[in-house]
Enzyme design. Structure first.
Site, PDB file in Angstrom:
ATOM      1  CD  GLU A 106      -3.113   0.836   2.943  1.00  0.00           C
ATOM      2  OE1 GLU A 106      -3.082   1.796   3.306  1.00  0.00           O
ATOM      3  OE2 GLU A 106      -3.133  -0.585   3.049  1.00  0.00           O
ATOM      4  CD  GLU A 114     -11.209   3.508  -0.731  1.00  0.00           C
ATOM      5  OE1 GLU A 114     -12.552   3.000   0.172  1.00  0.00           O
ATOM      6  OE2 GLU A 114     -10.528   3.813  -1.267  1.00  0.00           O
ATOM      7  CE  LYS A 142     -10.751   5.048   3.370  1.00  0.00           C
ATOM      8  NZ  LYS A 142      -8.606   4.645   3.048  1.00  0.00           N
ATOM      9  CD  GLU A 176      -6.424   9.314   4.855  1.00  0.00           C
ATOM     10  OE1 GLU A 176      -7.305   7.989   4.578  1.00  0.00           O
ATOM     11  OE2 GLU A 176      -5.573   9.433   5.985  1.00  0.00           O
TER      12      GLU A 176
END
Length: 490
Positions: free
Chosen positions: A276, A330, A333, A339
């Site tokens: 990641e 997203e 989140k 984020e």
């Protein structure tokens, strides 16, 4: 710009003090062999959002419109796993942290496999199961104590199902597992965890041909002074006095700190996978380097670096299997704006920016960036039409005059190998003539430059390329012979 130093190494999330588990852990003894991992680029397929397309559409999009050949999932959702059937895309699934204590029991591990994996293989190319995510950072003693036994039990269940050669078991870690990391040669795992958890974990990984997986994020550790160092831009570098090695980017320093810690425990033969890493394209006001250009620069340079075979100062001549975070923005989140903006793509599957992973037929979806495949029949060998910025400025990437034919041929091979449209410079193509390495390289290098957003670093090609605002097709018309009433430059 201030000179970066190892004191700017990312803040490491502290782990709880080591408390010996009770009862003590028992570890299986397995035969040893070396794990080999290819330098491929994958994405983390996160789903903390309410506006994402169905998994079947995502799988088809990745297969048909991108060069991404592997995905990592944060759970084992059956619809998502089934969606990748018959695509050939390598899939990594995750057992959630909360299931780790139950996974230490063989009957549960076998049932989990029968429910979540076996119905979908081999149609879906599941290559790895991750037991939890950043478990050592949870401070949960039950999860930490059960981590390695759960991995062993899952491997036993895979063996019983004759899937142990196809599917490997690992677990990703944050860099908080390190007690020291600066300079990289002093990297060391946290005391207590090193002997009681990480050493047995590494023994298991070695015995099962599985990689050690880490989640390095230069974004969270950089400042205005170290932004170039984090983004792989040219910078003065940081020198490690202990090894006499120079570091020109933060990612190498992070990976070598992990390698140094593994070396102390005697495990230099286990491959490291970047599970990641990423960079946000938007954030809160005042955040340094948080924009689409910086995100494209980081992920684009990362992709080139980890697949180049250059390796790191302590791990030369290596590639690193790498998973970019994340596939999509997203919207659910929690936390700061950044984020929710790590995605390479928006939920409608249009790119936030392009780092060279779009196939030519899909690249046309980016505004002001036409696909090489869409160039007119008499497109110039200088490559596809240049991008035009809002200020109207146009730029091209061309070979330097002193660049050797061998270097330029390498550039052609590299660009065309990425999947960009090189048909115009193949025999019979619109830009095949003049049939010279330099002319063909001009097309390929500029095609890459235009596709990756016209960042000057994308025209470097190991110092064989240069950016110009002079149309190479016009320049060539004054210097090349004419054929059929026009310049033979494509």
């Amino acid at each position: 710009m201030a000179t970066p130093s190892f004191s700017h190494f990312p803040h490491l999330r502290p782990l709880p003090p080591w408390i010996p588990p009770s009862p003590p852990l028992f570890f299986l003894h397995l035969s040893s062999s070396k794990c080999m991992v290819e330098g491929n680029i994958g994405v983390n397929y996160g789903t903390v959002a309410n506006d994402l397309p169905p998994p079947s559409e995502v799988a088809r999009f990745l297969l048909e419109s991108t060069t991404i050949n592997r995905v990592r999932m944060f759970d084992a959702d059956p619809e998502m796993i089934q969606a990748f059937a018959h695509t050939g895309i390598a899939v990594t699934v995750t057992v959630p942290n909360e299931l780790i204590p139950r996974l230490t029991k063989l009957s549960f591990a076998q049932q989990w496999l029968k429910t979540n994996i076996q119905p979908y293989v081999p149609a879906t190319n599941v290559i790895r199961i991750l037991v939890g995510n950043e478990v050592l950072s949870t401070a949960n003693k039950l999860l930490i104590a059960g981590l390695v036994p759960a991995m062993q039990t899952l491997h036993t269940a895979l063996t019983a199902a004759s899937l142990d050669r196809r599917i490997k078991v690992s677990t990703p870690h944050s860099l908080g597992i390190l007690s020291t990391s600066s300079p990289p040669s002093t990297g060391k795992f946290r005391q207590g965890y090193d002997v009681h958890v990480i050493k047995p974990l590494l023994s298991f990984l070695r015995a099962t041909d599985s990689p050690f997986m880490v989640n390095p994020y230069p974004f969270f550790g950089c400042s205005a002074e170290t932004l170039d160092y984090a983004l792989f831009r040219p910078n003065s570098g940081v020198f490690d006095e202990n090894t006499q090695r120079m570091y020109t980017n933060m990612m190498d320093a992070q990976l070598d700190a992990v390698f140094s810690a593994m070396k102390i425990l005697g495990f230099t033969d286990i491959e490291i996978v970047i599970a990641e890493t990423g960079w946000p394209s938007d954030g809160d006001e005042g955040q340094i380097g948080v924009d689409a250009g910086s995100a494209a620069e980081y992920n684009g340079n990362l992709r080139k670096h980890v697949t180049s075979g250059a390796g790191t100062p302590l791990m030369p001549n290596r590639t690193f299997e790498t998973y970019i975070f994340a596939l999509f923005n997203e919207n659910l989140k929690p936390g700061p704006v950044c984020e929710r903006n790590f995605g390479l793509f928006r939920p409608d599957m249009t790119p936030v920016y392009d780092i060279g992973i779009l196939r030519p037929t899909a690249r046309a979806s980016i505004p002001w960036n036409p696909s090489p495949a869409d160039a007119p029949a008499d497109a110039p060998a200088g490559g596809p039409a240049p991008q035009q910025r809002p200020n109207g400025q146009e730029k091209w990437c061309v070979p330097k005059s002193e660049a050797s034919s061998g270097s330029l041929q390498n550039n052609i091979d590299y660009v065309c190998g990425l999947g960009l449209d090189c048909e115009p410079i193949q025999e019979g193509g619109a830009c095949f003539t003049p049939d010279t390495v330099r002319a063909h390289a001009a097309y390929a290098m500029n095609a890459y430059f235009q596709a990756t957003g016209m960042n000057e670093s994308d025209c470097d090609f190991e110092q064989t390329g240069a950016v110009t605002d002079v149309d190479p097709t016009m320049e060539s018309a004054n210097t090349r012979d004419y054929e059929d009433g026009r310049a033979t430059f494509g």
